[in-house]
Design a protein around this motif. Structure first.
Motif, mmCIF file in Angstrom:
data_model
loop_
_atom_site.group_PDB
_atom_site.id
_atom_site.type_symbol
_atom_site.label_atom_id
_atom_site.label_comp_id
_atom_site.label_asym_id
_atom_site.label_seq_id
_atom_site.Cartn_x
_atom_site.Cartn_y
_atom_site.Cartn_z
ATOM 1 N N ARG A 71 0.844 -1.211 0.000
ATOM 2 C CA ARG A 71 0.000 0.000 0.000
ATOM 3 C C ARG A 71 0.873 1.252 0.000
ATOM 4 O O ARG A 71 0.564 2.254 -0.650
ATOM 5 C CB ARG A 71 -0.931 0.008 1.223
ATOM 6 N N ASN A 75 0.877 4.062 -2.836
ATOM 7 C CA ASN A 75 0.675 5.479 -2.512
ATOM 8 C C ASN A 75 1.793 6.338 -3.115
ATOM 9 O O ASN A 75 1.551 7.446 -3.592
ATOM 10 C CB ASN A 75 0.579 5.663 -1.001
ATOM 11 N N GLU A 78 0.979 6.771 -6.713
ATOM 12 C CA GLU A 78 -0.129 7.726 -6.898
ATOM 13 C C GLU A 78 0.332 9.177 -6.768
ATOM 14 O O GLU A 78 -0.328 10.089 -7.254
ATOM 15 C CB GLU A 78 -1.219 7.480 -5.849
ATOM 16 N N HIS A 114 6.192 10.290 4.826
ATOM 17 C CA HIS A 114 5.000 9.457 4.616
ATOM 18 C C HIS A 114 5.384 7.979 4.735
ATOM 19 O O HIS A 114 4.698 7.190 5.391
ATOM 20 C CB HIS A 114 4.383 9.749 3.242
ATOM 21 N N TYR A 118 4.141 5.305 7.461
ATOM 22 C CA TYR A 118 3.398 4.116 7.039
ATOM 23 C C TYR A 118 4.060 2.837 7.543
ATOM 24 O O TYR A 118 3.393 1.895 7.972
ATOM 25 C CB TYR A 118 3.282 4.078 5.511
ATOM 26 N N GLN A 124 -1.925 8.048 13.365
ATOM 27 C CA GLN A 124 -2.509 9.153 12.585
ATOM 28 C C GLN A 124 -2.741 10.342 13.508
ATOM 29 O O GLN A 124 -2.895 10.142 14.699
ATOM 30 C CB GLN A 124 -3.829 8.705 11.951
ATOM 31 N N ARG A 127 0.654 10.224 9.075
ATOM 32 C CA ARG A 127 0.729 9.872 7.650
ATOM 33 C C ARG A 127 -0.191 10.750 6.803
ATOM 34 O O ARG A 127 0.192 11.193 5.717
ATOM 35 C CB ARG A 127 0.377 8.389 7.482
ATOM 36 N N ALA A 128 -1.388 11.011 7.302
ATOM 37 C CA ALA A 128 -2.327 11.847 6.538
ATOM 38 C C ALA A 128 -1.738 13.246 6.327
ATOM 39 O O ALA A 128 -1.856 13.832 5.240
ATOM 40 C CB ALA A 128 -3.662 11.934 7.264
ATOM 41 N N PHE A 131 0.849 13.085 3.630
ATOM 42 C CA PHE A 131 0.193 12.944 2.321
ATOM 43 C C PHE A 131 -0.334 14.296 1.838
ATOM 44 O O PHE A 131 -0.105 14.702 0.696
ATOM 45 C CB PHE A 131 -0.955 11.924 2.409
HETATM 46 N N1 LIG Z 1 -5.393 5.981 -2.548
HETATM 47 C C1 LIG Z 1 -5.338 6.662 -1.279
HETATM 48 C C2 LIG Z 1 -5.856 8.099 -1.484
HETATM 49 C C3 LIG Z 1 -5.787 8.996 -0.224
HETATM 50 C C4 LIG Z 1 -4.417 8.947 0.420
HETATM 51 O O1 LIG Z 1 -3.375 8.849 -0.252
HETATM 52 N N2 LIG Z 1 -4.404 8.983 1.755
HETATM 53 C C5 LIG Z 1 -3.168 8.908 2.496
HETATM 54 C C6 LIG Z 1 -3.337 9.579 3.864
HETATM 55 S S1 LIG Z 1 -4.509 8.793 4.885
HETATM 56 C C7 LIG Z 1 -2.674 7.503 2.682
HETATM 57 O O2 LIG Z 1 -1.580 7.319 3.179
HETATM 58 N N3 LIG Z 1 -3.515 6.485 2.318
HETATM 59 C C8 LIG Z 1 -3.198 5.109 2.548
HETATM 60 C C9 LIG Z 1 -2.965 4.324 1.314
HETATM 61 O O3 LIG Z 1 -2.936 4.868 0.193
HETATM 62 O O4 LIG Z 1 -2.743 3.113 1.437
HETATM 63 C C10 LIG Z 1 -6.165 5.870 -0.252
HETATM 64 O O5 LIG Z 1 -6.858 4.939 -0.657
HETATM 65 O O6 LIG Z 1 -6.079 6.157 0.942
#
Ligand SMILES: N[C@@H](CCC(=O)N[C@@H](CS)C(=O)NCC(=O)O)C(=O)O
Length: 153
Positions: A71, A75, A78, A114, A118, A124, A127-128, A131
């Motif tokens: 994950r 991320n 992405e 990040h 993670y 939290q 990490r948020a 991001f």
């Molecule tokens: N694809 C991401 C979009 C939003 C995002 O990147 N959120 C951050 C902060 S909570 C994250 O670390 N998400 C966890 C992840 O992508 O596994 C998700 O599903 O969460």
């Protein structure tokens, strides 16, 4: 001698190349890190993998450590890919050097933090926050780009 924006003649591009190189290299490391966790935990997602690497072990696609690293890797993809592509367009639009450097540094730091948040994992909203800071850096470049392009289209 002619000057090219996307070359090391341009200090903004040189810094962009450096900081994107860091975050791309960090993303590249996530693959071997996943492999290492698979070997350590004997976790393989395909029958041909278990047959070769761990005969007798069942296919496992739900291991929490391996899935967490995956994950984290996703991320990165992405966020680092848009940063790199939008960054190239941003640098070609010749932004202010100091502002650009700050954006590149903030993004690189946010992505390293990040990953730490993670993988440790930290509670939290660590990490948020990382991001959203990184996302904000890419969004700022995108906004600058559209503001600059607006004159031409
Ligand atoms: N694809 C991401 C979009 C939003 C995002 O990147 N959120 C951050 C902060 S909570 C994250 O670390 N998400 C966890 C992840 O992508 O596994 C998700 O599903 O969460």
């Amino acid at each position: 001698m002619s000057y090219t924006v996307l070359s090391f003649d341009n200090d903004t591009f040189t810094n962009f190349a450096f900081y994107s190189g860091i975050v791309l290299a960090k993303t590249l490391i996530m693959g071997p890190l996943t492999s290492q966790a698979r070997i350590r935990h004997k976790v393989y997602g395909n029958p041909e993998d278990t047959k070769f690497f761990a005969p007798g072990v069942a296919v496992n696609t739900t291991d929490s450590t391996v899935e967490r690293i995956r994950r984290c890797h996703l991320n990165d993809l992405e966020n680092v890919v848009p940063f790199t592509l939008i960054g190239l367009l941003y640098v070609s639009a010749e932004p202010d050097y100091d502002k650009a450097l700050m954006i590149f540094r903030v993004f690189a730091a946010s992505r390293i933090l990040h990953t730490i948040s993670y993988l440790v994992p930290l509670p939290q909203p660590a990490r948020a926050s990382c991001f959203f800071v990184g996302w904000g850096a890419t969004a700022a470049m995108t906004a600058f780009l559209f503001a600059r392009m607006y004159k031409y289209v």
